[in-house]
Design a protein around this motif. Sequence first.
Motif, PDB file in Angstrom:
ATOM      1  N   LYS A  87       0.859  -1.272   0.216  1.00 32.46           N
ATOM      2  CA  LYS A  87       0.123  -0.139   0.037  1.00 32.46           C
ATOM      3  C   LYS A  87       1.038   1.568  -0.040  1.00 32.46           C
ATOM      4  O   LYS A  87       0.291   2.203  -0.372  1.00 32.46           O
ATOM      5  CB  LYS A  87      -0.972   0.100   1.093  1.00 32.46           C
ATOM      6  CG  LYS A  87      -1.928  -0.967   1.279  1.00 32.46           C
ATOM      7  CD  LYS A  87      -2.832  -1.012   2.337  1.00 32.46           C
ATOM      8  CE  LYS A  87      -3.919  -2.233   2.520  1.00 32.46           C
ATOM      9  NZ  LYS A  87      -4.358  -2.251   3.765  1.00 32.46           N
ATOM     10  N   ILE A  88       2.183   1.192   0.611  1.00 28.58           N
ATOM     11  CA  ILE A  88       2.782   2.413   0.981  1.00 28.58           C
ATOM     12  C   ILE A  88       4.040   2.546  -0.009  1.00 28.58           C
ATOM     13  O   ILE A  88       4.992   3.535   0.007  1.00 28.58           O
ATOM     14  CB  ILE A  88       2.929   2.683   2.326  1.00 28.58           C
ATOM     15  CG1 ILE A  88       4.195   1.622   2.755  1.00 28.58           C
ATOM     16  CG2 ILE A  88       1.753   2.723   2.990  1.00 28.58           C
ATOM     17  CD1 ILE A  88       4.753   2.235   4.072  1.00 28.58           C
ATOM     18  N   ILE A  89       4.544   1.470  -0.570  1.00 32.00           N
ATOM     19  CA  ILE A  89       5.884   1.425  -1.448  1.00 32.00           C
ATOM     20  C   ILE A  89       5.976   2.556  -2.117  1.00 32.00           C
ATOM     21  O   ILE A  89       7.198   3.042  -2.296  1.00 32.00           O
ATOM     22  CB  ILE A  89       5.831   0.069  -2.212  1.00 32.00           C
ATOM     23  CG1 ILE A  89       7.159  -0.262  -2.754  1.00 32.00           C
ATOM     24  CG2 ILE A  89       4.872   0.227  -3.525  1.00 32.00           C
ATOM     25  CD1 ILE A  89       8.072  -0.758  -1.590  1.00 32.00           C
ATOM     26  N   ASN A  90       4.977   3.199  -2.858  1.00 30.31           N
ATOM     27  CA  ASN A  90       5.443   4.457  -3.808  1.00 30.31           C
ATOM     28  C   ASN A  90       5.634   5.806  -3.172  1.00 30.31           C
ATOM     29  O   ASN A  90       6.124   6.793  -3.695  1.00 30.31           O
ATOM     30  CB  ASN A  90       4.233   4.422  -4.895  1.00 30.31           C
ATOM     31  CG  ASN A  90       3.845   3.343  -5.758  1.00 30.31           C
ATOM     32  OD1 ASN A  90       5.150   2.915  -6.407  1.00 30.31           O
ATOM     33  ND2 ASN A  90       2.892   3.071  -6.186  1.00 30.31           N
ATOM     34  N   THR A  91       5.205   5.554  -1.785  1.00 31.83           N
ATOM     35  CA  THR A  91       5.708   6.719  -1.002  1.00 31.83           C
ATOM     36  C   THR A  91       7.005   6.688  -0.241  1.00 31.83           C
ATOM     37  O   THR A  91       7.243   7.693   0.415  1.00 31.83           O
ATOM     38  CB  THR A  91       4.464   6.938  -0.020  1.00 31.83           C
ATOM     39  OG1 THR A  91       4.479   5.934   1.064  1.00 31.83           O
ATOM     40  CG2 THR A  91       3.054   7.066  -0.536  1.00 31.83           C
ATOM     41  N   LEU A  92       7.712   5.692  -0.489  1.00 28.90           N
ATOM     42  CA  LEU A  92       9.057   5.517   0.302  1.00 28.90           C
ATOM     43  C   LEU A  92      10.140   5.950  -0.624  1.00 28.90           C
ATOM     44  O   LEU A  92      10.015   6.092  -1.736  1.00 28.90           O
ATOM     45  CB  LEU A  92       9.181   4.151   0.736  1.00 28.90           C
ATOM     46  CG  LEU A  92       8.234   3.494   1.542  1.00 28.90           C
ATOM     47  CD1 LEU A  92       8.644   1.924   1.916  1.00 28.90           C
ATOM     48  CD2 LEU A  92       8.053   3.990   3.004  1.00 28.90           C
TER      49      LEU A  92
END
Length: 92
Positions: A87-92
Amino acid sequence: MLTIYGYLPEVQKCVNCDSAKRLCTAKKKDFEFMTIADSKDEDGTPIFNENLEKVLKQLGRDSPVGLQLPIIFNSDVYIGSFNELRKIINTL
């Protein structure tokens, strides 16, 4: 950097552990994989190592009962397991 705690394929099959590593590689995210068991006993039960103790301490837990693998941290911040990472991989 991401740290992924889980099983090596030769010790215990963990689809989500493998998926987390593949996702990080595909998204070009730096990660370190730390195995929580180096081998298994004659019954096939994983023999846990010091990495499991370390991660339990980080989580403030006494037991791995109920934990879903892989256990993923971003630096020292607990993210969760594979579904949370996805869910958050693109925000890291």
